[in-house]
Design a protein around this motif. Structure first.
Motif: not given
Length: 124
Positions: A32, A38, A45, A48-49, A51-53, A56
């Motif tokens: 990523v 940010e 980073t 967070s990536a 988490q976005k996909v 949990t």
């Protein structure tokens, strides 16, 4: 552009499995882009990536080692590895293009890691 990559490692019957990103060009470590505006670290980073996909819960994740992976274009990326116990449960949370493969299946990809840069983060 700064990129950071990650893999997740798990063992099943003493065989290591690595999380890879399946693309038309083959298997790659999942990477990523780091957005410097940010104000996140490269580790922040990549988490967070995840988490976005759909990941949990990071409670059972252990940060393993940081290395450098050289992609086919010749540029180097920081590579984080995480260790998990139950990769089958994690696989259910991930998009279908992120899959676990045995070290034998990704032997060529593993040769892109520069082992001289390994630093251990996990102390048992």
């Amino acid at each position: 552009m700064t990129m950071v990559a990650a893999t997740v490692i798990a063992y099943d019957h003493d065989i290591p499995y690595f999380l890879v990103h399946q693309k038309d060009t083959g298997d790659h470590f999942w990477a990523v882009k780091v957005h410097h505006h940010e104000e996140k670290t490269s580790l922040g980073t990549i988490l967070s990536a995840f988490q976005k996909v759909g990941v949990t819960n990071f409670d059972d994740w252990r940060l393993g080692e940081l290395a450098t992976a050289v992609e086919e274009e010749g540029h180097a990326e920081s590579l984080y590895s995480f260790h998990v116990i139950n990769y089958q449960a994690l696989q259910q949370q991930l998009p279908k293009e992120l899959v676990f493969k045995s070290a034998d299946e990704i032997r060529e990809l593993l040769t892109t890691i520069q082992p001289s840069t390994f630093t251990s983060f996990d102390a048992n």
